[in-house]
Scaffold this motif. Structure first.
Motif, short mmCIF file in Angstrom:
data_model
loop_
_atom_site.label_atom_id
_atom_site.label_comp_id
_atom_site.label_asym_id
_atom_site.label_seq_id
_atom_site.Cartn_x
_atom_site.Cartn_y
_atom_site.Cartn_z
N ALA A 81 7.16 16.17 19.04
CA ALA A 81 6.33 15.11 19.61
C ALA A 81 7.17 13.95 20.11
N ARG A 82 8.18 13.57 19.34
CA ARG A 82 9.02 12.44 19.75
C ARG A 82 9.82 12.78 21.00
N LEU A 83 10.30 14.01 21.09
CA LEU A 83 11.05 14.42 22.28
C LEU A 83 10.17 14.40 23.52
N ILE A 84 8.94 14.92 23.39
CA ILE A 84 8.04 14.92 24.55
C ILE A 84 7.63 13.49 24.91
N SER A 85 7.47 12.63 23.92
CA SER A 85 7.16 11.22 24.21
C SER A 85 8.30 10.57 24.97
N MET A 86 9.52 10.91 24.63
CA MET A 86 10.68 10.38 25.37
C MET A 86 10.64 10.85 26.82
N VAL A 87 10.18 12.09 27.03
CA VAL A 87 10.05 12.61 28.38
C VAL A 87 8.98 11.84 29.15
N GLU A 88 7.81 11.69 28.53
CA GLU A 88 6.69 11.02 29.20
C GLU A 88 7.00 9.56 29.51
N ASP A 89 7.74 8.91 28.62
CA ASP A 89 8.04 7.49 28.79
C ASP A 89 9.30 7.24 29.60
N ALA A 90 9.92 8.34 30.11
CA ALA A 90 11.17 8.22 30.86
C ALA A 90 12.19 7.38 30.10
N LEU A 98 -1.21 18.73 37.39
CA LEU A 98 -0.25 18.63 36.30
C LEU A 98 0.21 17.18 36.14
N ALA A 99 0.98 16.93 35.10
CA ALA A 99 1.61 15.63 34.93
C ALA A 99 3.02 15.69 35.51
N TRP A 100 3.55 14.53 35.93
CA TRP A 100 4.89 14.51 36.52
C TRP A 100 5.93 15.04 35.55
N SER A 101 5.74 14.78 34.26
CA SER A 101 6.74 15.13 33.26
C SER A 101 6.59 16.54 32.69
N THR A 102 5.67 17.33 33.25
CA THR A 102 5.43 18.67 32.72
C THR A 102 6.70 19.54 32.67
N PRO A 103 7.55 19.58 33.71
CA PRO A 103 8.73 20.45 33.64
C PRO A 103 9.65 20.13 32.46
#
Length: 316
Positions: A19-28, A123-128
């Motif tokens: 979850a923390r890694l994906i949050s880092m992705v979403e928050d750039a 999709l979301a921009w951060s999906t990849p």
């Protein structure tokens, strides 16, 4: 927590680290480059399934049933459910998470809702990058469920290994089948809610439209049509069987590698374009862009020459 520790914990299947890694992705996050560098050697194993269709066809219910089927096969499953963004907070509305409570306590399933945040294509921009996190975290299968999409929102086809298009009887899909767009991207078509009147007609019309599509050679993949009642789990095993056949066909002919290479190329291009846009934005604080705009406005320079000049000033 340092990135190496987070990645190690994600590999162990700890949901908080994922979850923390994906949050880092979403928050750039400023540490995103470090995260992606750490994940790069660990990716390339997950089978990515895209699930898309119009609103109301049962995407979330079908995703839940699909996850159950893969769990029975002993596969570790990740789900990225892209929800519409809240117009107030910008966050995901979390409707998909509510519908997938059956798997909430299963350690072999990780479900994440992502806000589309206005990004078009379903999709979301951060999906990849989020896909990379789940891949590196050891998921055997990742299901990406799109926002309820229309005819032109077909981005999932370039991001998944196999794309499943859902339809349902009584929703005008017989007419929609005649249109270009979303019904041209499927590797597998599923008529859900097949216990309703009109399911056989929808499947028949869809089969007819597919037969009128592009010509296929003897060895080409022919998208099957499967009827399901996802709420009862009926037909879902047939969907999994069809997906496994498609995966085997892609692996045998090299199509899987080609699709994944295109996906990575698109991802790299998107990152590069975003970086260039940021640098162009920085130029707005100076005078160069305004000077070029004035010259185009006065007629002393055409916009293409101005763009070339701008690119040169970026050092690109």
């Amino acid at each position: 927590m340092d990135v190496a520790t987070l990645v190690a914990q994600a590999r162990e299947g700890k949901p908080r680290a994922v979850a923390r890694l994906i949050s880092m992705v979403e928050d750039a996050s400023p540490r995103l480059r470090e995260v992606m560098a750490a994940l790069a050697p660990l990716t390339g194993n997950a089978y990515v399934i895209g699930l898309t269709g119009s609103p109301g066809v049962g995407k979330s219910t079908s995703t839940t049933a699909l996850v159950s089927a893969y769990r029975r096969l002993g596969r570790r499953v990740g789900v990225l459910a892209v929800d519409p963004s809240s117009p107030f907070s910008g966050g995901a509305l979390l409707g998909d998470r509510v519908r997938m409570q059956d798997h909430a306590t299963d350690p072999g399933v990780y479900i994440r809702s992502m806000a589309s945040r206005g990004h078009l294509g379903g999709l979301a921009w951060s999906t990849p990058q989020a896909l990379r996190v789940l891949d590196a975290a050891g998921c055997d299968v990742v299901v990406v469920e799109t926002v309820g999409v229309g005819q032109s929102e077909v981005e999932i086809a370039s991001m998944a290994d196999s794309t499943v298009v859902l339809l349902a009887p009584g929703m005008g899909d017989g007419i929609q089948a005649a249109k270009a767009g979303i019904l041209e991207i499927g590797d597998l078509y599923v008529v859900n809610k097949a216990d309703r009147d009109g399911a056989a007609t929808t499947a028949r019309e869809l089969g007819h439209m597919l037969s009128l599509g592009e010509a296929r050679g003897p060895g080409d993949w022919r998208p099957p049509i499967v009827k399901t009642v996802a709420s009862r789990g009926e037909g879902v095993d047939e969907v999994v069987e069809a997906l496994e056949k498609h995966r085997a066909w892609m692996e045998a002919g090299g199509e899987l590698r080609l699709r994944r290479r295109r996906r990575v190329a698109d991802e790299v291009e998107a990152i590069a374009v975003t970086a260039l846009r940021a640098r162009i934005g920085d130029l707005r604080g100076g005078r160069r862009l305004e000077e070029l705009a004035d010259r185009v406005l006065s007629g002393s320079m055409d916009p293409y020459s101005a763009a070339d000049d701008l690119i040169t000033s970026l050092g690109a």
